[in-house]
Design a protein around this motif. Structure first.
Motif, PDB file in Angstrom:
ATOM      1  N   GLN A 114       0.838  -1.201   0.000  1.00 34.53           N
ATOM      2  CA  GLN A 114       0.000   0.000   0.000  1.00 34.53           C
ATOM      3  C   GLN A 114       0.866   1.241   0.000  1.00 34.53           C
ATOM      4  OE1 GLN A 114      -2.626  -0.289   3.381  1.00 34.53           O
ATOM      5  NE2 GLN A 114      -4.292  -1.060   2.106  1.00 34.53           N
ATOM      6  N   LEU A 115       0.393   2.273  -0.675  1.00 33.90           N
ATOM      7  CA  LEU A 115       1.094   3.541  -0.738  1.00 33.90           C
ATOM      8  C   LEU A 115       0.246   4.612  -0.076  1.00 33.90           C
ATOM      9  CD1 LEU A 115       2.268   3.437  -4.463  1.00 33.90           C
ATOM     10  CD2 LEU A 115       3.600   2.837  -2.439  1.00 33.90           C
ATOM     11  N   GLN A 116       0.878   5.454   0.706  1.00 33.21           N
ATOM     12  CA  GLN A 116       0.178   6.520   1.408  1.00 33.21           C
ATOM     13  C   GLN A 116       0.881   7.836   1.099  1.00 33.21           C
ATOM     14  OE1 GLN A 116      -2.571   6.082   3.484  1.00 33.21           O
ATOM     15  NE2 GLN A 116      -2.730   8.286   3.783  1.00 33.21           N
ATOM     16  N   ALA A 117       0.211   8.702   0.342  1.00 26.57           N
ATOM     17  CA  ALA A 117       0.769  10.014   0.020  1.00 26.57           C
ATOM     18  C   ALA A 117       0.314  11.027   1.053  1.00 26.57           C
ATOM     19  CB  ALA A 117       0.335  10.438  -1.372  1.00 26.57           C
ATOM     20  N   SER A 118       1.200  11.926   1.423  1.00 27.33           N
ATOM     21  CA  SER A 118       0.866  12.960   2.404  1.00 27.33           C
ATOM     22  C   SER A 118       1.724  14.190   2.169  1.00 27.33           C
ATOM     23  CB  SER A 118       1.070  12.428   3.822  1.00 27.33           C
ATOM     24  OG  SER A 118       2.434  12.101   4.034  1.00 27.33           O
ATOM     25  N   GLY A 119       1.367  15.276   2.851  1.00 25.50           N
ATOM     26  CA  GLY A 119       2.180  16.481   2.801  1.00 25.50           C
ATOM     27  C   GLY A 119       1.579  17.614   2.000  1.00 25.50           C
ATOM     28  N   GLY A 120       0.443  17.389   1.362  1.00 23.55           N
ATOM     29  CA  GLY A 120      -0.174  18.448   0.593  1.00 23.55           C
ATOM     30  C   GLY A 120      -0.755  19.523   1.485  1.00 23.55           C
ATOM     31  N   GLY A 121      -1.228  20.588   0.861  1.00 26.68           N
ATOM     32  CA  GLY A 121      -1.826  21.666   1.621  1.00 26.68           C
ATOM     33  C   GLY A 121      -2.128  22.851   0.748  1.00 26.68           C
ATOM     34  N   LEU A 122      -2.598  23.920   1.406  1.00 22.75           N
ATOM     35  CA  LEU A 122      -2.896  25.185   0.731  1.00 22.75           C
ATOM     36  C   LEU A 122      -1.767  26.151   1.058  1.00 22.75           C
ATOM     37  CD1 LEU A 122      -4.694  27.251  -0.717  1.00 22.75           C
ATOM     38  CD2 LEU A 122      -5.899  27.584   1.459  1.00 22.75           C
ATOM     39  N   VAL A 123      -1.066  26.604   0.031  1.00 27.96           N
ATOM     40  CA  VAL A 123       0.073  27.493   0.235  1.00 27.96           C
ATOM     41  C   VAL A 123       0.030  28.639  -0.755  1.00 27.96           C
ATOM     42  CG1 VAL A 123       1.536  25.638   1.141  1.00 27.96           C
ATOM     43  CG2 VAL A 123       1.556  26.151  -1.309  1.00 27.96           C
ATOM     44  N   GLN A 124       0.832  29.641  -0.486  1.00 26.46           N
ATOM     45  CA  GLN A 124       0.952  30.760  -1.410  1.00 26.46           C
ATOM     46  C   GLN A 124       2.060  30.482  -2.424  1.00 26.46           C
ATOM     47  OE1 GLN A 124       1.443  34.273   1.101  1.00 26.46           O
ATOM     48  NE2 GLN A 124      -0.718  34.752   0.760  1.00 26.46           N
ATOM     49  N   ALA A 125       1.962  31.118  -3.551  1.00 25.40           N
ATOM     50  CA  ALA A 125       2.980  30.969  -4.585  1.00 25.40           C
ATOM     51  C   ALA A 125       4.352  31.350  -4.030  1.00 25.40           C
ATOM     52  CB  ALA A 125       2.644  31.830  -5.789  1.00 25.40           C
ATOM     53  N   GLY A 126       5.338  30.584  -4.439  1.00 21.05           N
ATOM     54  CA  GLY A 126       6.711  30.866  -4.038  1.00 21.05           C
ATOM     55  C   GLY A 126       7.227  30.060  -2.872  1.00 21.05           C
ATOM     56  N   VAL A 127       6.331  29.443  -2.131  1.00 22.67           N
ATOM     57  CA  VAL A 127       6.782  28.681  -0.965  1.00 22.67           C
ATOM     58  C   VAL A 127       7.058  27.237  -1.373  1.00 22.67           C
ATOM     59  CG1 VAL A 127       5.502  30.201   0.554  1.00 22.67           C
ATOM     60  CG2 VAL A 127       4.488  28.022  -0.191  1.00 22.67           C
ATOM     61  N   SER A 128       7.455  26.444  -0.382  1.00 20.33           N
ATOM     62  CA  SER A 128       7.828  25.052  -0.624  1.00 20.33           C
ATOM     63  C   SER A 128       6.910  24.099   0.133  1.00 20.33           C
ATOM     64  CB  SER A 128       9.275  24.814  -0.169  1.00 20.33           C
ATOM     65  OG  SER A 128      10.165  25.631  -0.882  1.00 20.33           O
ATOM     66  N   LEU A 129       6.807  22.907  -0.399  1.00 21.03           N
ATOM     67  CA  LEU A 129       6.133  21.804   0.263  1.00 21.03           C
ATOM     68  C   LEU A 129       6.947  20.545  -0.003  1.00 21.03           C
ATOM     69  CD1 LEU A 129       2.285  22.038  -0.521  1.00 21.03           C
ATOM     70  CD2 LEU A 129       3.368  22.227   1.723  1.00 21.03           C
ATOM     71  N   ARG A 130       6.861  19.611   0.917  1.00 22.95           N
ATOM     72  CA  ARG A 130       7.471  18.312   0.681  1.00 22.95           C
ATOM     73  C   ARG A 130       6.407  17.240   0.807  1.00 22.95           C
ATOM     74  NH1 ARG A 130      12.292  15.076   3.857  1.00 22.95           N
ATOM     75  NH2 ARG A 130      10.597  14.784   5.393  1.00 22.95           N
ATOM     76  N   LEU A 131       6.207  16.518  -0.257  1.00 22.29           N
ATOM     77  CA  LEU A 131       5.274  15.400  -0.236  1.00 22.29           C
ATOM     78  C   LEU A 131       6.030  14.127   0.126  1.00 22.29           C
ATOM     79  CD1 LEU A 131       3.197  16.071  -3.485  1.00 22.29           C
ATOM     80  CD2 LEU A 131       2.902  17.037  -1.180  1.00 22.29           C
ATOM     81  N   SER A 132       5.329  13.241   0.806  1.00 19.47           N
ATOM     82  CA  SER A 132       5.905  11.947   1.157  1.00 19.47           C
ATOM     83  C   SER A 132       5.005  10.838   0.629  1.00 19.47           C
ATOM     84  CB  SER A 132       6.033  11.806   2.677  1.00 19.47           C
ATOM     85  OG  SER A 132       6.908  12.778   3.205  1.00 19.47           O
ATOM     86  N   CYS A 133       5.623   9.773   0.209  1.00 17.89           N
ATOM     87  CA  CYS A 133       4.903   8.576  -0.229  1.00 17.89           C
ATOM     88  C   CYS A 133       5.464   7.423   0.579  1.00 17.89           C
ATOM     89  CB  CYS A 133       5.107   8.347  -1.720  1.00 17.89           C
ATOM     90  SG  CYS A 133       4.359   6.834  -2.352  1.00 17.89           S
ATOM     91  N   ALA A 134       4.690   6.984   1.550  1.00 16.22           N
ATOM     92  CA  ALA A 134       5.137   5.912   2.430  1.00 16.22           C
ATOM     93  C   ALA A 134       4.554   4.589   1.959  1.00 16.22           C
ATOM     94  CB  ALA A 134       4.706   6.200   3.866  1.00 16.22           C
TER      95      ALA A 134
END
Length: 126
Positions: free
Chosen positions: A1-21
């Motif tokens: 099984q794969l579980q994706a996480s780390g998304g969200g609502l952000v403003q342009a120019g910032v960073s996010l890190r998604l994880s797939c466990a």
């Protein structure tokens, strides 16, 4: 099984890190890809990584901004997303493909993958 996480609502120019466990002891035998699907559009590849982490692929629109990596000890693949743009808004999915050979590369086509995670929403506001 794969579980994706780390998304969200952000403003342009910032960073996010998604994880797939991934669950299971053979995660290191799988190549992994990140895909995204915006409303009304096809699910397209964003980045992909080989089972050993040596080979990577990026679609042109994210080159220089996104980085895919993996930690096979933690059974996790990451997508570091920097300088986010409104056009990056989509549901992001991770997918895995069994790769029997350690020298195997990445896969960039949706129909090549065997397993899919549930998706995580990324929304970038301007």
């Amino acid at each position: 099984q794969l579980q994706a996480s780390g998304g969200g609502l952000v403003q342009a120019g910032v960073s996010l890190r998604l994880s797939c466990a991934a669950s299971g002891r053979t995660f290191s035998s799988y190549a992994v890809g990140w895909f995204r699907q915006a409303p009304g559009k096809e699910r397209d590849v964003v980045a992909a990584i080989s089972r050993n982490g040596i080979s990577t692929y990026y679609t042109d629109s994210v080159k220089g901004r996104f980085t895919i990596s993996r930690d096979n000890v933690k059974n996790t693949v990451y997508l570091q997303m920097n300088s986010l743009k409104p056009d990056d808004t989509a549901v992001y999915y991770c997918a895995a493909k069994f790769t029997p050979y350690s020298s195997g590369g990445y896969f960039s086509k949706r129909n090549e993958y065997d397993y899919w995670g549930q998706g995580t929403q990324v929304t970038v506001s301007s």
